[in-house]
Design a protein around this motif. Structure first.
Motif, PDB file in Angstrom:
ATOM      1  N   GLY A  18       0.831  -1.209   0.000  1.00  0.00           N
ATOM      2  CA  GLY A  18       0.000   0.000   0.000  1.00  0.00           C
ATOM      3  C   GLY A  18       0.860   1.251   0.000  1.00  0.00           C
ATOM      4  O   GLY A  18       0.455   2.289   0.520  1.00  0.00           O
ATOM      5  N   TYR A 164     -13.653  -3.617  10.324  1.00  0.00           N
ATOM      6  CA  TYR A 164     -12.366  -2.913  10.385  1.00  0.00           C
ATOM      7  C   TYR A 164     -11.774  -2.974  11.792  1.00  0.00           C
ATOM      8  O   TYR A 164     -10.611  -3.325  11.966  1.00  0.00           O
ATOM      9  CB  TYR A 164     -12.571  -1.461   9.939  1.00  0.00           C
ATOM     10  CG  TYR A 164     -11.302  -0.653   9.860  1.00  0.00           C
ATOM     11  CD1 TYR A 164     -10.430  -0.796   8.770  1.00  0.00           C
ATOM     12  CD2 TYR A 164     -10.958   0.257  10.850  1.00  0.00           C
ATOM     13  CE1 TYR A 164      -9.265  -0.052   8.694  1.00  0.00           C
ATOM     14  CE2 TYR A 164      -9.794   1.004  10.781  1.00  0.00           C
ATOM     15  CZ  TYR A 164      -8.949   0.852   9.692  1.00  0.00           C
ATOM     16  OH  TYR A 164      -7.793   1.599   9.616  1.00  0.00           O
ATOM     17  N   LYS A 168      -8.317  -4.870  12.861  1.00  0.00           N
ATOM     18  CA  LYS A 168      -7.150  -4.177  13.407  1.00  0.00           C
ATOM     19  C   LYS A 168      -6.765  -4.747  14.777  1.00  0.00           C
ATOM     20  O   LYS A 168      -5.584  -4.887  15.088  1.00  0.00           O
ATOM     21  CB  LYS A 168      -7.405  -2.674  13.461  1.00  0.00           C
ATOM     22  CG  LYS A 168      -7.510  -2.049  12.066  1.00  0.00           C
ATOM     23  CD  LYS A 168      -6.254  -2.319  11.227  1.00  0.00           C
ATOM     24  CE  LYS A 168      -6.263  -1.622   9.881  1.00  0.00           C
ATOM     25  NZ  LYS A 168      -5.044  -1.842   9.094  1.00  0.00           N
TER      26      LYS A 168
HETATM   27  N1  LIG Z   1      -5.596   7.163   7.328  1.00  0.00           N
HETATM   28  C1  LIG Z   1      -5.889   6.899   8.559  1.00  0.00           C
HETATM   29  O1  LIG Z   1      -6.376   7.782   9.274  1.00  0.00           O
HETATM   30  C2  LIG Z   1      -5.615   5.546   9.159  1.00  0.00           C
HETATM   31  C3  LIG Z   1      -5.790   5.397  10.533  1.00  0.00           C
HETATM   32  C4  LIG Z   1      -5.487   4.167  11.108  1.00  0.00           C
HETATM   33  C5  LIG Z   1      -5.011   3.132  10.326  1.00  0.00           C
HETATM   34  N2  LIG Z   1      -4.870   3.306   8.990  1.00  0.00           N
HETATM   35  C6  LIG Z   1      -4.340   2.173   8.210  1.00  0.00           C
HETATM   36  O2  LIG Z   1      -3.248   2.633   7.440  1.00  0.00           O
HETATM   37  C7  LIG Z   1      -3.095   1.790   6.292  1.00  0.00           C
HETATM   38  C8  LIG Z   1      -3.021   2.677   5.067  1.00  0.00           C
HETATM   39  O3  LIG Z   1      -4.268   3.312   4.908  1.00  0.00           O
HETATM   40  P1  LIG Z   1      -4.457   4.764   4.276  1.00  0.00           P
HETATM   41  O4  LIG Z   1      -5.247   5.547   5.221  1.00  0.00           O
HETATM   42  O5  LIG Z   1      -3.157   5.269   3.784  1.00  0.00           O
HETATM   43  O6  LIG Z   1      -5.466   4.364   3.104  1.00  0.00           O
HETATM   44  P2  LIG Z   1      -5.449   4.522   1.538  1.00  0.00           P
HETATM   45  O7  LIG Z   1      -5.057   5.895   1.125  1.00  0.00           O
HETATM   46  O8  LIG Z   1      -6.754   3.984   1.099  1.00  0.00           O
HETATM   47  O9  LIG Z   1      -4.271   3.539   1.081  1.00  0.00           O
HETATM   48  C9  LIG Z   1      -4.425   2.147   1.060  1.00  0.00           C
HETATM   49  C10 LIG Z   1      -3.280   1.544   0.268  1.00  0.00           C
HETATM   50  O10 LIG Z   1      -3.437   0.118   0.246  1.00  0.00           O
HETATM   51  C11 LIG Z   1      -3.479  -0.321  -1.124  1.00  0.00           C
HETATM   52  N3  LIG Z   1      -4.325  -1.510  -1.220  1.00  0.00           N
HETATM   53  C12 LIG Z   1      -5.624  -1.628  -0.865  1.00  0.00           C
HETATM   54  N4  LIG Z   1      -6.085  -2.866  -1.133  1.00  0.00           N
HETATM   55  C13 LIG Z   1      -5.004  -3.563  -1.654  1.00  0.00           C
HETATM   56  C14 LIG Z   1      -4.843  -4.884  -2.137  1.00  0.00           C
HETATM   57  N5  LIG Z   1      -5.857  -5.770  -2.162  1.00  0.00           N
HETATM   58  N6  LIG Z   1      -3.610  -5.251  -2.584  1.00  0.00           N
HETATM   59  C15 LIG Z   1      -2.577  -4.368  -2.572  1.00  0.00           C
HETATM   60  N7  LIG Z   1      -2.689  -3.103  -2.141  1.00  0.00           N
HETATM   61  C16 LIG Z   1      -3.896  -2.710  -1.692  1.00  0.00           C
HETATM   62  C17 LIG Z   1      -4.042   0.895  -1.881  1.00  0.00           C
HETATM   63  O11 LIG Z   1      -3.762   0.888  -3.275  1.00  0.00           O
HETATM   64  P3  LIG Z   1      -4.818   0.266  -4.372  1.00  0.00           P
HETATM   65  O12 LIG Z   1      -6.175   0.792  -4.032  1.00  0.00           O
HETATM   66  O13 LIG Z   1      -4.287   0.730  -5.684  1.00  0.00           O
HETATM   67  O14 LIG Z   1      -4.709  -1.203  -4.213  1.00  0.00           O
HETATM   68  C18 LIG Z   1      -3.269   2.005  -1.183  1.00  0.00           C
HETATM   69  O15 LIG Z   1      -1.937   2.051  -1.652  1.00  0.00           O
HETATM   70  C19 LIG Z   1      -4.302   0.853   6.312  1.00  0.00           C
HETATM   71  O16 LIG Z   1      -3.930  -0.397   6.865  1.00  0.00           O
HETATM   72  C20 LIG Z   1      -5.290   1.565   7.219  1.00  0.00           C
HETATM   73  O17 LIG Z   1      -6.204   0.675   7.802  1.00  0.00           O
HETATM   74  C21 LIG Z   1      -5.157   4.484   8.394  1.00  0.00           C
END
Ligand SMILES: NC(=O)c1ccc[n+]([C@@H]2O[C@H](COP(=O)([O-])OP(=O)(O)OC[C@H]3O[C@@H](n4cnc5c(N)ncnc54)[C@H](OP(=O)(O)O)[C@@H]3O)[C@@H](O)[C@H]2O)c1
Length: 260
Positions: A18, A164, A168
């Protein structure tokens, strides 16, 4: 004991799943900038390639697009990576997805999708890459596995993202379980548990000034996380400074978890 030695990570090889956007891109940027050859992966090949090209101006960043939620996608990814590298020093299992639906209407596919990419994929990928992680791992400088968990896996969220929060909490425990099993192989496994960060996943909460102000106000530190916050904790964990830590879940949340 100089900071330049304690936190030097140059010459290592990393994977950030990701890594094409959001928190993964923030982490990859921190690694690439500090001399780590970093592989990023995501499903959308053009986005993954474009991010790797952008980060390539700061150091070495290679795009291997893959869907890690499928067996074939995961196997292809591991094969392509293994054709290029003999060893892996850092694996950041960061790719993830969320799903929200009212209680009573939550669909089964909203569980399967989230569990697949948030729990099963990090486990299967870590398992598939264990041999590569062992190659350069020593007692002084263990290989590092980091899971991106969430504050939603520690504290009950306000929203209806039931699968979710379960995923987590699951990945936090899975990381501790793995940590126990691989500690004698000189591999550490830790989780970071972010609060709100700017990303596509969070866009629906940050797309107006009012909502952004509300999110900021929910964080005791009064703001959302930044790229420095995400990269900083990972650089610590993967450097000499973080070598003695394993099985930990580190809140990266501006104090949200202090609410209990
Ligand atoms: N942003 C927050 O506030 C927050 C808070 C707590 C935890 N998190 C965690 O942080 C991590 C990153 O999230 P983010 O917020 O940066 O979200 P995001 O912008 O939606 O990024 C998600 C990333 O994962 C990739 N991805 C999703 N499904 C995939 C698959 N099946 N195979 C390979 N790659 C995949 C996406 O690319 P594609 O769609 O092109 O596959 C993208 O690069 C996640 O685990 C999320 O749960 C985020």
């Amino acid at each position: 004991m100089k900071v330049s030695d304690l936190f030097d990570v140059s010459g290592k090889v990393a994977i950030v799943t990701g890594g094409s956007r959001g928190i993964g891109e923030m982490i990859a940027t921190g690694l690439v900038t500090n001399g780590v050859r970093t592989y990023i992966t995501s499903r959308k090949a053009e986005v993954c390639d474009a991010t790797a090209a952008k980060l390539g101006e700061l150091g070495e960043c290679i795009s291997i697009p893959a869907d890690l939620s499928t067996e074939d996608g995961l196997e292809d990814f591991v094969r392509t990576f293994s054709d290029r590298e003999d060893r892996l020093d850092i694996l950041v299992n960061n790719a993830g997805a969320a799903w929200g639906a009212p209680l009573g209407e939550f669909p089964a596919k909203g569980f399967d999708k989230v569990m697949n990419i948030n729990v099963k994929a990090p486990f299967m990928l870590t398992q598939a890459l264990l041999d590569k992680l062992k190659v350069g791992a020593t007692q002084d400088d263990p290989a590092r596995v980091i899971m991106t968990g969430s504050i939603d896996g520690i504290r009950v969220p306000f929203g209806d993202n039931f699968s979710y929060s379960a995923s987590k909490a699951g990945i936090h425990m899975l990381a501790r379980h793995l940590a126990h099993f691989v500690v004698s192989e000189n591999i550490t496994v830790n989780s970071i548990a972010p609060g709100p960060f700017e990303s596509q996943m969070m866009a629906y909460m940050l797309d107006t000034e009012e909502k952004r102000a509300m999110v900021n106000a929910m964080v005791p530190r009064g703001r959302i996380g930044t790229p420095e916050d995400a990269a900083g904790v990972v650089l610590f964990l993967v450097s000499r400074a973080g070598a003695f830590i394993t099985g930990a879940v580190i809140p990266l949340d501006g104090g949200i978890s202090t609410h209990g």
